[in-house]
Structures are given as structure tokens and as C-alpha cells.
Design an enzyme around this catalytic site. Structure first.
Site, PDB file in Angstrom:
ATOM      1  CE1 TYR A  89     -12.197 -16.329   5.805  1.00 56.83           C
ATOM      2  CE2 TYR A  89     -10.365 -15.143   6.794  1.00 56.83           C
ATOM      3  CZ  TYR A  89     -11.397 -15.208   5.890  1.00 56.83           C
ATOM      4  OH  TYR A  89     -11.637 -14.132   5.050  1.00 56.83           O
ATOM      5  CB  SER A 115     -15.640 -14.431   3.968  1.00 53.30           C
ATOM      6  OG  SER A 115     -15.359 -15.212   2.840  1.00 53.30           O
ATOM      7  CB  SER A 116     -19.350 -16.226   0.290  1.00 57.11           C
ATOM      8  OG  SER A 116     -18.090 -16.484  -0.329  1.00 57.11           O
ATOM      9  CB  CYS A 117     -15.453 -19.173   2.707  1.00 59.96           C
ATOM     10  SG  CYS A 117     -14.508 -18.245   3.900  1.00 59.96           S
ATOM     11  NE  ARG A 166     -14.620 -21.716  -3.878  1.00 54.61           N
ATOM     12  CZ  ARG A 166     -14.998 -22.963  -3.613  1.00 54.61           C
ATOM     13  NH1 ARG A 166     -16.125 -23.441  -4.151  1.00 54.61           N
ATOM     14  NH2 ARG A 166     -14.300 -23.727  -2.803  1.00 54.61           N
ATOM     15  CD1 TRP A 216      -2.941 -26.447  -6.965  1.00 50.15           C
ATOM     16  CD2 TRP A 216      -3.759 -25.311  -5.214  1.00 50.15           C
ATOM     17  NE1 TRP A 216      -1.904 -25.748  -6.415  1.00 50.15           N
ATOM     18  CE2 TRP A 216      -2.369 -25.056  -5.315  1.00 50.15           C
ATOM     19  CE3 TRP A 216      -4.474 -24.719  -4.195  1.00 50.15           C
ATOM     20  CZ2 TRP A 216      -1.703 -24.213  -4.436  1.00 50.15           C
ATOM     21  CZ3 TRP A 216      -3.817 -23.875  -3.308  1.00 50.15           C
ATOM     22  CH2 TRP A 216      -2.446 -23.635  -3.433  1.00 50.15           C
ATOM     23  CE  LYS A 275     -13.840 -12.276   8.077  1.00 49.61           C
ATOM     24  NZ  LYS A 275     -13.079 -11.022   8.086  1.00 49.61           N
ATOM     25  CG  HIS A 321      -8.293 -16.071  -2.173  1.00 49.32           C
ATOM     26  ND1 HIS A 321      -7.983 -14.893  -1.540  1.00 49.32           N
ATOM     27  CD2 HIS A 321      -8.924 -16.845  -1.249  1.00 49.32           C
ATOM     28  CE1 HIS A 321      -8.432 -14.943  -0.289  1.00 49.32           C
ATOM     29  NE2 HIS A 321      -9.005 -16.106  -0.094  1.00 49.32           N
TER      30      HIS A 321
HETATM   31  N1  LIG Z   1      -9.954 -11.669  -0.530  1.00 46.32           N
HETATM   32  C1  LIG Z   1     -11.142 -12.239  -0.565  1.00 46.32           C
HETATM   33  O1  LIG Z   1     -11.466 -13.008  -1.500  1.00 46.32           O
HETATM   34  C2  LIG Z   1     -12.140 -11.966   0.511  1.00 46.32           C
HETATM   35  C3  LIG Z   1     -11.836 -11.173   1.628  1.00 46.32           C
HETATM   36  N2  LIG Z   1     -12.813 -10.953   2.568  1.00 46.32           N
HETATM   37  C4  LIG Z   1     -12.522 -10.141   3.772  1.00 46.32           C
HETATM   38  O2  LIG Z   1     -12.054  -8.857   3.412  1.00 46.32           O
HETATM   39  C5  LIG Z   1     -11.151  -8.379   4.398  1.00 46.32           C
HETATM   40  C6  LIG Z   1      -9.844  -7.976   3.721  1.00 46.32           C
HETATM   41  O3  LIG Z   1      -9.345  -9.079   3.035  1.00 46.32           O
HETATM   42  P1  LIG Z   1      -8.184  -8.867   1.920  1.00 46.32           P
HETATM   43  O4  LIG Z   1      -8.107  -7.431   1.571  1.00 46.32           O
HETATM   44  O5  LIG Z   1      -8.391  -9.887   0.867  1.00 46.32           O
HETATM   45  O6  LIG Z   1      -6.888  -9.273   2.754  1.00 46.32           O
HETATM   46  P2  LIG Z   1      -5.375  -8.884   2.470  1.00 46.32           P
HETATM   47  O7  LIG Z   1      -4.556 -10.009   3.001  1.00 46.32           O
HETATM   48  O8  LIG Z   1      -5.182  -8.453   1.062  1.00 46.32           O
HETATM   49  O9  LIG Z   1      -5.155  -7.603   3.427  1.00 46.32           O
HETATM   50  C7  LIG Z   1      -5.285  -7.759   4.800  1.00 46.32           C
HETATM   51  C8  LIG Z   1      -4.660  -6.571   5.469  1.00 46.32           C
HETATM   52  O10 LIG Z   1      -4.800  -6.765   6.877  1.00 46.32           O
HETATM   53  C9  LIG Z   1      -3.655  -6.264   7.480  1.00 46.32           C
HETATM   54  N3  LIG Z   1      -3.342  -7.050   8.683  1.00 46.32           N
HETATM   55  C10 LIG Z   1      -3.230  -8.382   8.789  1.00 46.32           C
HETATM   56  N4  LIG Z   1      -2.877  -8.715  10.050  1.00 46.32           N
HETATM   57  C11 LIG Z   1      -2.758  -7.539  10.737  1.00 46.32           C
HETATM   58  C12 LIG Z   1      -2.403  -7.199  12.073  1.00 46.32           C
HETATM   59  N5  LIG Z   1      -2.099  -8.143  12.972  1.00 46.32           N
HETATM   60  N6  LIG Z   1      -2.396  -5.890  12.424  1.00 46.32           N
HETATM   61  C13 LIG Z   1      -2.692  -4.922  11.521  1.00 46.32           C
HETATM   62  N7  LIG Z   1      -3.049  -5.176  10.234  1.00 46.32           N
HETATM   63  C14 LIG Z   1      -3.063  -6.473   9.863  1.00 46.32           C
HETATM   64  C15 LIG Z   1      -2.504  -6.361   6.500  1.00 46.32           C
HETATM   65  O11 LIG Z   1      -1.700  -5.218   6.705  1.00 46.32           O
HETATM   66  P3  LIG Z   1      -0.150  -5.087   6.265  1.00 46.32           P
HETATM   67  O12 LIG Z   1      -0.151  -5.274   4.779  1.00 46.32           O
HETATM   68  O13 LIG Z   1       0.220  -3.707   6.708  1.00 46.32           O
HETATM   69  O14 LIG Z   1       0.584  -6.180   7.011  1.00 46.32           O
HETATM   70  C16 LIG Z   1      -3.200  -6.391   5.151  1.00 46.32           C
HETATM   71  O15 LIG Z   1      -3.023  -5.208   4.455  1.00 46.32           O
HETATM   72  C17 LIG Z   1     -10.981  -9.507   5.408  1.00 46.32           C
HETATM   73  O16 LIG Z   1     -11.829  -9.276   6.512  1.00 46.32           O
HETATM   74  C18 LIG Z   1     -11.439 -10.734   4.641  1.00 46.32           C
HETATM   75  O17 LIG Z   1     -11.962 -11.711   5.510  1.00 46.32           O
HETATM   76  C19 LIG Z   1     -14.068 -11.468   2.450  1.00 46.32           C
HETATM   77  C20 LIG Z   1     -14.390 -12.244   1.374  1.00 46.32           C
HETATM   78  C21 LIG Z   1     -13.461 -12.569   0.354  1.00 46.32           C
HETATM   79  C1  LIG Z   2     -12.392 -16.204  -0.290  1.00 47.03           C
HETATM   80  C2  LIG Z   2     -13.025 -17.118   0.752  1.00 47.03           C
HETATM   81  O1  LIG Z   2     -12.994 -18.466   0.301  1.00 47.03           O
HETATM   82  C3  LIG Z   2     -11.763 -19.138   0.477  1.00 47.03           C
HETATM   83  O2  LIG Z   2     -12.004 -20.481   0.108  1.00 47.03           O
HETATM   84  P1  LIG Z   2     -11.912 -20.900  -1.429  1.00 47.03           P
HETATM   85  O3  LIG Z   2     -12.837 -20.120  -2.261  1.00 47.03           O
HETATM   86  O4  LIG Z   2     -12.048 -22.393  -1.467  1.00 47.03           O
HETATM   87  O5  LIG Z   2     -10.416 -20.468  -1.732  1.00 47.03           O
HETATM   88  P2  LIG Z   2      -9.457 -20.588  -2.993  1.00 47.03           P
HETATM   89  O6  LIG Z   2      -9.672 -19.390  -3.843  1.00 47.03           O
HETATM   90  O7  LIG Z   2      -8.086 -20.842  -2.458  1.00 47.03           O
HETATM   91  O8  LIG Z   2      -9.879 -21.938  -3.789  1.00 47.03           O
HETATM   92  C4  LIG Z   2     -11.002 -21.955  -4.597  1.00 47.03           C
HETATM   93  C5  LIG Z   2     -10.960 -23.219  -5.462  1.00 47.03           C
HETATM   94  O9  LIG Z   2      -9.949 -23.025  -6.470  1.00 47.03           O
HETATM   95  C6  LIG Z   2      -9.155 -24.198  -6.550  1.00 47.03           C
HETATM   96  N1  LIG Z   2      -7.829 -23.884  -7.088  1.00 47.03           N
HETATM   97  C7  LIG Z   2      -7.355 -24.354  -8.286  1.00 47.03           C
HETATM   98  N2  LIG Z   2      -6.088 -23.919  -8.483  1.00 47.03           N
HETATM   99  C8  LIG Z   2      -5.766 -23.148  -7.393  1.00 47.03           C
HETATM  100  C9  LIG Z   2      -4.569 -22.436  -7.050  1.00 47.03           C
HETATM  101  O10 LIG Z   2      -3.531 -22.455  -7.771  1.00 47.03           O
HETATM  102  N3  LIG Z   2      -4.610 -21.753  -5.875  1.00 47.03           N
HETATM  103  C10 LIG Z   2      -5.718 -21.727  -5.073  1.00 47.03           C
HETATM  104  N4  LIG Z   2      -5.693 -21.000  -3.918  1.00 47.03           N
HETATM  105  N5  LIG Z   2      -6.859 -22.422  -5.367  1.00 47.03           N
HETATM  106  C11 LIG Z   2      -6.875 -23.117  -6.529  1.00 47.03           C
HETATM  107  C12 LIG Z   2      -9.128 -24.687  -5.106  1.00 47.03           C
HETATM  108  O11 LIG Z   2      -8.711 -26.037  -5.083  1.00 47.03           O
HETATM  109  C13 LIG Z   2     -10.575 -24.489  -4.711  1.00 47.03           C
HETATM  110  O12 LIG Z   2     -11.364 -25.547  -5.203  1.00 47.03           O
HETATM  111  C14 LIG Z   2     -11.306 -19.175   1.931  1.00 47.03           C
HETATM  112  O13 LIG Z   2     -10.015 -19.765   1.950  1.00 47.03           O
HETATM  113  C15 LIG Z   2     -11.283 -17.785   2.490  1.00 47.03           C
HETATM  114  O14 LIG Z   2     -10.086 -17.101   2.101  1.00 47.03           O
HETATM  115  C16 LIG Z   2     -12.376 -16.902   2.054  1.00 47.03           C
HETATM  116  O15 LIG Z   2     -12.591 -15.860   2.667  1.00 47.03           O
END
Ligand SMILES: NC(=O)C1=CN([C@@H]2O[C@H](COP(=O)(O)OP(=O)(O)OC[C@H]3O[C@@H](n4cnc5c(N)ncnc54)[C@H](OP(=O)(O)O)[C@@H]3O)[C@@H](O)[C@H]2O)C=CC1
Ligand SMILES: C[C@H]1O[C@H](OP(=O)(O)OP(=O)(O)OC[C@H]2O[C@@H](n3cnc4c(=O)[nH]c(N)nc43)[C@H](O)[C@@H]2O)[C@@H](O)[C@@H](O)C1=O
Length: 315
Positions: free
Chosen positions: A137, A108-110, A210, A203, A141, A180
């Protein structure tokens, strides 16, 4: 990947796993294996080993993880570190033991250093201190990326890592505490509009920048990486374009039709000031994102309304 290959999508109920599953089904893959966490807890090493020995997948999309926004990450760091370490270690090791042909891991970019030069190049990883709000986290990663690279050098495993930017789209988590920013603001604005509320809380300061990639584009990139890339080190997957949180909120308000006031809550964390990725390496291999943010947000809004009416929204 042959259309009858045994393909395991770990995390198929999530944002990324769901998009990858939809894409595989659309492409006519006939042997896709999935397990919900209640069926297979990937933190359980013995269960994961038994699953891989029994199912013997040839290709693995590792999209299972404990994932959340800035507040969830800073509230539950032990769980974010432990769960993601265990999931990655168990899946990557079992994939090696059972002879998986190729595995795609996702960073992830974070997880880049907080103050690395922007736009972020892949070489910046591990060159400086991490962003505190999601350090736990990030360490997990980074460990997963390192595992993939060392299994390649020591065992010859073809395990690769994509490095996606912030993602959004159908199947996202809309829980207001754990999600997010994009889904959270969309839900808040829809509910404010329907309630006739005058304001929506955003927030932080609204000044952080982003980058957002539509998840259907990420799924396309995941299949591209699985087919085309077999080398160590993460490879950035993004749009190469970012905007401020204020600009994002204004865009979502316009799409949703919320005409009230945005109120910025400075007591909430901003997180990293910027994390724009350099996407030239993947572009050089022939892949670039196709969906612009306004179109992606509009498609996500339509999907949100439709699925909320059906009672299918997570969070
Ligand atoms: N969302 C984002 O903005 C970003 C995500 N990523 C990466 O992409 C990948 C997927 O993220 P995303 O789709 O957003 O996440 P979600 O939370 O939407 O999905 C995660 C999935 O992982 C499964 N999971 C979690 N814990 C367990 C466990 N203990 N055993 C089995 N399955 C598990 C869950 O399954 P179930 O529903 O069945 O519980 C869920 O469906 C991650 O590696 C994340 O770091 C990278 C950059 C940005
Ligand atoms: C995706 C990547 O990057 C994630 O970090 P992040 O980008 O900082 O996550 P974020 O989307 O929650 O926040 C982005 C910005 O947005 C603002 N913000 C405003 N209002 C709301 C609000 O209502 N909710 C949230 N969550 N943020 C808010 C918030 O304050 C912040 O400035 C990791 O957690 C990690 O998950 C990772 O893998």
C-alpha cells in the site's frame, strides 16, 4: 475555489470522501461531481479518461483508494498495490490531460520509513525501509505523491499531496477484519456490552503508539490545502499527539460503557511501533486540528449507534 466551480470528489462514499462532500455541501458548493465505484471503476484508464473529458472538473479531491487496517493490508498486498497504483495513475494523468486546475492527493503516515526519527517530518519520506505490514500500500501511495510532484515539474500541474495520520469518525468502515483499530474496537465493545460479554479481544501487545485525527477536521484541512497550498512534497495533517493502543482501548471502553476485561492477542501483528507526525509545517501555514480524541470518539459513538439503527454501517 469559487462556489460554482466544478469539483470532483473521488471516493465520496468513503470515510474521507464523505466528510469532504459534507463540508463542500455545507459551504454552499453547487457543482460537486461524484461517482461510486460501481458507476466508475477508477482502475479503468479508458473509463477515467472519458469521465474527465466529459465532466471536465476544475478541482479534484482524490480520496478514492483501496484502504484497510493492518490485517487487510498484510492479507491482500497485491490488491492494495495494484488498485492504488491504477487509481492514482489514472486520476492524476486524466486530471492533467483534461486541464484540472488543482488536485489534492492523499498519502498516509504509515508510508514513512518504519524507523524514521519521530516526530516524522515530511523530509523523512523515502529515507529508509518501510513497515512490512503495509509496504505494498505504501509503495502505491508514494508513487502517487511522486506522480503529483513530477506532473508539477514537467507540466506545471498544481497537484498537491496531504499526508494524513490515522483517521476516524462518521462514515468509517466497521468491518472487524478489514477496518482500522478505532472502529473495530468501538464495534467490539458495543457488541460485548450488549451481549454481556466479559472480555473484548485487542490485537497485538497494546504497546504501539498511534495518532488519531477526527475526519471532520481532515475535511477542513483538505479545503484549507486546496485553497492555500501549491507546492511539491507531502504536508503532514495530524494532531501531533499519540497514545498507546491500550490507552485507546481504555478510552473507547469508557465512552461506550464497556466494563469488562481487555484481552491482548499477541498472535496478531503490532505493525509499526510509532508514527507520530510533526505537524508544524501546516501549523505554520495557519491550520491545526480542533477536535480532541475523547470528543471525537464520543461523536463517532453517537453516530455509530444512530446509523446502526438505520442499517447504514459499512462492514
Ligand atoms: N482511513 C485512514 O485512517 C486513512 C486514510 N488515508 C487516505 O485517505 C484516502 C481515503 O481513505 P478512506 O476514506 O479511509 O477509505 P474508504 O475505504 O473509507 O473509502 C475509499 C473509497 O474509495 C472508493 N474506491 C475504492 N476503490 C475504487 C475503485 N476501483 N474505483 C472507484 N472508487 C474506488 C470507494 O468507493 P465505493 O464505496 O463507491 O466502492 C470508497 O468510497 C485514501 O487515499 C487513504 O489512503 C490516509 C491516512 C489514514
Ligand atoms: C491508517 C494507516 O495505518 C494503517 O496501519 P495501522 O495504524 O497499523 O493500522 P490499524 O489501525 O489496523 O492497527 C493499529 C494498531 O492497532 C492494533 N489493533 C488492536 N486491535 C485491533 C483491531 O481489532 N483491529 C485493528 N485493525 N487493529 C487493532 C493493531 O494490532 C495495530 O497495532 C495502515 O494499515 C494503513 O491503512 C494506513 O493508511
Amino acid at each position: 475555489m469559487p462556489r460554482d466551480a466544478r469539483v470532483y470528489v473521488a471516493g465520496h462514499n468513503g470515510l474521507v470522501g464523505g466528510a469532504v462532500l459534507r463540508r463542500l455541501q455545507a459551504e454552499g458548493f453547487t457543482n460537486v461531481i461524484t461517482r461510486a465505484s460501481r458507476e466508475l471503476d477508477l482502475r479503468d484508464q479508458a473509463a477515467v479518461r472519458a469521465f474527465f473529458a466529459q465532466e471536465r472538473p476544475e478541482f479534484v479531491f482524490l480520496a478514492a483508494a483501496k484502504v484497510g487496517g493492518i490485517l487487510a493490508n498484510s492479507t491482500y498486498p497485491a490488491q492494495f498495490l495494484y488498485d492504488n497504483l491504477m487509481i492514482a495513475a489514472n486520476v492524476i494523468n486524466a486530471a492533467h490531460e483534461s486541464g484540472v486546475r488543482k488536485l489534492l492527493n492523499l498519502g498516509s503516515s504509515c508510508i514513512y520509513p518504519r524507523l524514521a526519527p519521530q516526530p516524522l517530518r515530511e523530509e523523512a519520506l523515502l529515507t529508509g525501509p518501510l513497515e512490512e505490514t503495509n509496504r505494498a500500500y505504501a509503495v502505491a501511495k508514494i508513487a502517487a505523491i511522486e506522480l503529483c510532484d513530477h506532473y508539477r515539474t514537467q507540466y506545471g500541474s498544481d497537484f498537491i499531496s496531504g499526508m494524513p495520520t490515522n483517521l476516524y469518525g462518521p462514515g468509517d468502515n466497521f468491518d472487524l477484519k478489514g477496518s482500522h483499530v478505532l472502529p473495530a474496537l468501538m464495534r467490539k465493545m458495543v457488541e460485548a456490552k450488549e451481549a454481556g460479554a466479559a472480555t473484548v479481544e485487542v490485537w497485538g501487545s497494546g504497546t504501539p503508539l498511534r495518532e488519531f485525527l477526527f475526519v471532520e477536521d481532515l475535511a477542513d484541512a483538505c479545503l484549507f490545502l486546496m485553497e492555500q497550498v501549491s507546492e511539491p512534497g507531502p504536508i503532514n495533517v495530524g494532531t501531533g499527539v499519540d497514545l498507546t493502543i491500550r490507552e485507546l482501548a481504555e478510552l473507547i471502553a469508557e465512552v461506550v460503557g464497556f466494563t469488562g476485561e481487555l484481552v491482548f492477542d499477541a498472535s496478531k501483528p503490532d505493525g509499526t511501533p510509532r508514527k507520530l507526525m510533526d505537524v508544524s509545517r501546516l501549523a505554520g501555514l495557519g491550520w491545526s486540528a480542533r477536535t480532541d480524541l475523547h470528543s471525537g470518539v464520543s461523536q463517532t459513538y453517537d453516530w455509530f449507534l444512530q446509523e446502526r439503527a438505520a442499517g447504514n454501517i459499512r462492514g
